[in-house]
Scaffold this motif. Structure first.
Motif, PDB file in Angstrom:
ATOM      1  N   MET A 101       0.783  -1.243   0.014  1.00 25.68           N
ATOM      2  CA  MET A 101      -0.120  -0.015  -0.037  1.00 25.68           C
ATOM      3  C   MET A 101       0.768   1.299   0.163  1.00 25.68           C
ATOM      4  N   ILE A 102       1.980   1.175   0.729  1.00 29.67           N
ATOM      5  CA  ILE A 102       2.852   2.369   0.741  1.00 29.67           C
ATOM      6  C   ILE A 102       3.544   2.692  -0.775  1.00 29.67           C
ATOM      7  N   ALA A 103       3.864   1.718  -1.336  1.00 36.75           N
ATOM      8  CA  ALA A 103       4.327   1.732  -2.649  1.00 36.75           C
ATOM      9  C   ALA A 103       3.387   2.080  -3.685  1.00 36.75           C
ATOM     10  N   ILE A 104       2.157   1.879  -3.550  1.00 30.49           N
ATOM     11  CA  ILE A 104       1.075   2.064  -4.533  1.00 30.49           C
ATOM     12  C   ILE A 104       0.824   3.468  -4.197  1.00 30.49           C
ATOM     13  N   ILE A 105       0.406   3.876  -3.040  1.00 33.93           N
ATOM     14  CA  ILE A 105      -0.040   5.360  -2.638  1.00 33.93           C
ATOM     15  C   ILE A 105       1.200   6.300  -3.185  1.00 33.93           C
ATOM     16  N   ALA A 106       2.278   6.103  -2.732  1.00 30.90           N
ATOM     17  CA  ALA A 106       3.432   6.786  -2.789  1.00 30.90           C
ATOM     18  C   ALA A 106       3.800   7.281  -4.449  1.00 30.90           C
ATOM     19  N   GLY A 154       7.854  10.429  -4.045  1.00 28.18           N
ATOM     20  CA  GLY A 154       6.805   9.259  -3.815  1.00 28.18           C
ATOM     21  C   GLY A 154       7.751   8.047  -4.497  1.00 28.18           C
ATOM     22  N   SER A 155       8.379   8.114  -5.710  1.00 24.54           N
ATOM     23  CA  SER A 155       9.067   7.010  -6.467  1.00 24.54           C
ATOM     24  C   SER A 155      10.220   6.450  -5.311  1.00 24.54           C
ATOM     25  N   TYR A 156      11.032   7.301  -4.703  1.00 19.51           N
ATOM     26  CA  TYR A 156      12.035   6.881  -4.019  1.00 19.51           C
ATOM     27  C   TYR A 156      11.452   6.193  -2.683  1.00 19.51           C
ATOM     28  N   VAL A 157      10.107   6.697  -2.160  1.00 20.92           N
ATOM     29  CA  VAL A 157       9.720   6.053  -1.058  1.00 20.92           C
ATOM     30  C   VAL A 157       9.380   4.561  -1.653  1.00 20.92           C
ATOM     31  N   ALA A 204      10.580   0.903  -0.321  1.00 21.69           N
ATOM     32  CA  ALA A 204       9.641  -0.449   0.249  1.00 21.69           C
ATOM     33  C   ALA A 204       9.745  -1.678  -0.618  1.00 21.69           C
ATOM     34  N   ALA A 205      10.402  -1.417  -1.668  1.00 19.99           N
ATOM     35  CA  ALA A 205      10.720  -2.514  -2.725  1.00 19.99           C
ATOM     36  C   ALA A 205      12.117  -3.200  -2.254  1.00 19.99           C
ATOM     37  N   ILE A 206      12.963  -2.343  -1.625  1.00 20.46           N
ATOM     38  CA  ILE A 206      14.298  -2.810  -1.279  1.00 20.46           C
ATOM     39  C   ILE A 206      14.104  -3.941   0.038  1.00 20.46           C
ATOM     40  N   ILE A 207      13.052  -3.328   0.846  1.00 17.64           N
ATOM     41  CA  ILE A 207      12.627  -3.881   1.997  1.00 17.64           C
ATOM     42  C   ILE A 207      11.940  -5.087   1.816  1.00 17.64           C
ATOM     43  N   LEU A 215      16.496  -0.674 -13.833  1.00 19.35           N
ATOM     44  CA  LEU A 215      16.452  -1.355 -12.615  1.00 19.35           C
ATOM     45  C   LEU A 215      15.167  -1.062 -11.480  1.00 19.35           C
ATOM     46  N   PRO A 216      14.624   0.184 -11.846  1.00 26.76           N
ATOM     47  CA  PRO A 216      13.345   0.383 -11.002  1.00 26.76           C
ATOM     48  C   PRO A 216      12.223  -0.618 -11.603  1.00 26.76           C
ATOM     49  N   MET A 217      12.277  -1.442 -12.544  1.00 26.60           N
ATOM     50  CA  MET A 217      11.489  -2.410 -12.847  1.00 26.60           C
ATOM     51  C   MET A 217      11.687  -3.662 -11.900  1.00 26.60           C
ATOM     52  N   LEU A 218      12.547  -3.676 -11.119  1.00 27.68           N
ATOM     53  CA  LEU A 218      12.622  -4.761 -10.198  1.00 27.68           C
ATOM     54  C   LEU A 218      11.355  -4.636  -9.066  1.00 27.68           C
ATOM     55  N   THR A 219      10.944  -3.378  -9.103  1.00 26.66           N
ATOM     56  CA  THR A 219       9.718  -3.117  -7.969  1.00 26.66           C
ATOM     57  C   THR A 219       8.654  -3.955  -8.337  1.00 26.66           C
ATOM     58  N   THR A 220       8.248  -4.341  -9.530  1.00 29.18           N
ATOM     59  CA  THR A 220       7.374  -5.345  -9.844  1.00 29.18           C
ATOM     60  C   THR A 220       7.466  -6.490  -9.028  1.00 29.18           C
ATOM     61  N   ILE A 221       8.829  -7.120  -9.350  1.00 25.50           N
ATOM     62  CA  ILE A 221       9.106  -8.337  -8.929  1.00 25.50           C
ATOM     63  C   ILE A 221       9.009  -8.372  -7.147  1.00 25.50           C
ATOM     64  N   ALA A 222       9.708  -7.248  -6.742  1.00 23.61           N
ATOM     65  CA  ALA A 222       9.464  -7.024  -5.336  1.00 23.61           C
ATOM     66  C   ALA A 222       8.026  -7.160  -4.661  1.00 23.61           C
TER      67      ALA A 222
END
Length: 394
Positions: A1-6, A18-21, A25-28, A77-84
């Protein structure tokens, strides 16, 4: 939810924060859940993203000239957020419903329109962007507004027709920002989404009425702006057709960008020239533009940037990224989930159309919008796919 809202709610310059937030979240997610959720890495969507990154990395030994060339894979590399985000589905135990996702998208496009309208009509700013580039601002608004259509199919309540306002809000942001690429993207995404909704919901009288009302509002707004002297609105289709030709207009700069990309494909077709050299052919072929407008750092289109920095290999990597959300539909459970079918189709279509004349992949909010939305649908379908494929026991 944090990733989606941010990622979706903040407009303008705040979208970068928001993207950095969302990245944090993805790294965590990767650190805490990655080792326990290895099957997600084998999902076709994940494999397409990983393959794209691997392809770009594979070209580096052939094109390396300076440290800047090493940044090529970093751009995606931000596309790794999808997998995360997909990794979080099972440990979380609960994934927000598509209706919640659609509400967030609708709110994001509404906030963007209110802020953009204030800058344009109250502050008198010609092309508002809320501190961001007007093209980037309107791209984000168009994407979130059209993704709000998911709410039309994920809910059966009468109030769900409010989600039909999403594309109108996104298109309005693109119009007041006078950005033709996002205008065209919003129109194409809306067309795909509304055609699918019409197939599914045409028997509902309320849907037919709502569709007629929303279409009339959108057509009226466009007609008003065309009559009020907005030549960019009036020429959105024609200018799109002229992207690759020199017409003596200010758009010739884009034709020059694309001509240099084709030149690179001819001279180094397989692996391109590397990220650090993508502007060299442009500066050599069109020195007058450099003298008049200064130096540029990219070719202002996804296909051109990928082709220039990695040739045919780069174009394959670009296509893999584009289709990665729709690879969810290889699963029968996803094909039966209309929210996922609609959302992934609109998402991939928008990224494709807007990437033809704009850079949407990079360390950019547009990339995070695409990655987070795809990650949401990956997470949403994970438990459903597992449930469908679990064998029944006596």
């Amino acid at each position: 939810m944090i990733a989606i809202i941010a990622t979706i709610i903040p407009p303008g310059y705040l979208a970068y924060i928001g993207s950095y937030v969302a990245l944090i979240a993805a790294i965590i997610a990767v650190v805490t859940c990655g080792w326990r959720e290895k099957p997600v890495l084998l999902h076709p969507t994940s494999l397409a993203i990983l393959a794209s990154i691997a392809l770009i990395c594979g070209t580096l030994p052939w094109v390396y000239h300076a440290p800047q060339d090493l940044l090529a894979p970093v751009l995606i590399l931000p596309m790794l957020t999808t997998i995360a985000l997909g990794l979080l589905a099972r440990p979380a135990g609960r994934v927000p419903r598509p209706t919640t996702f659609a509400f967030i998208c609708l709110a994001g496009s509404f906030i963007a329109l209110v802020g953009g309208a204030y800058e344009h009509f109250v502050l008198g700013l010609y092309r508002p962007g809320l501190g961001n580039n007007p093209i980037h601002y309107s791209t984000l608004a168009a994407m979130s507004g059209c993704l709000a259509l998911v709410g039309m199919i994920s809910s059966s309540a009468r109030w769900r027709y409010v989600f039909l306002c999403g594309p109108v809000l996104g298109l309005a942001c693109a119009i007041i920002a006078d950005s033709r690429g996002p205008m065209l993207g919003a129109l194409v995404m809306s067309a795909f989404g509304l055609v699918m909704l019409t197939i599914w919901l045409w028997r509902e009288t309320m849907f037919r009425i709502a569709l007629l009302v929303i279409s009339a509002i959108a057509a009226g707004a466009v007609a008003y702006l065309m009559q009020s002297g907005s030549d960019r609105v009036a020429s959105v289709v024609q200018s799109g057709l002229n992207l690759f030709t020199f017409t003596g207009s200010p758009d010739d700069i884009r034709a020059a960008f694309y001509a240099s990309a084709f030149e690179i494909l001819q001279t180094s077709p397989l692996v391109g020239l590397g990220l650090g050299q993508i502007m060299v052919p442009f500066e050599e072929l069109f020195p007058d533009f450099v003298i008049a407008l200064g130096r540029f750092d990219n070719l202002h289109a996804d296909w051109a940037n990928f082709a220039a920095m990695a040739g045919i290999v780069g174009l394959i990597a670009w296509v893999l990224l584009l289709v990665s959300p729709m690879l969810l539909l290889l699963d029968r459970a996803a094909r039966q989930d209309r929210s996922t079918v609609l959302g992934t189709t609109v998402l991939a279509t928008g990224q494709l159309v807007m990437g033809v004349s704009n850079a949407t992949f990079g360390i950019l909010p547009q990339t995070m919008m695409f990655a987070v939305a795809a990650g949401y649908f990956l997470a949403w379908m994970r438990p459903r796919s597992a449930q469908m494929h679990t064998p029944l026991r006596d």
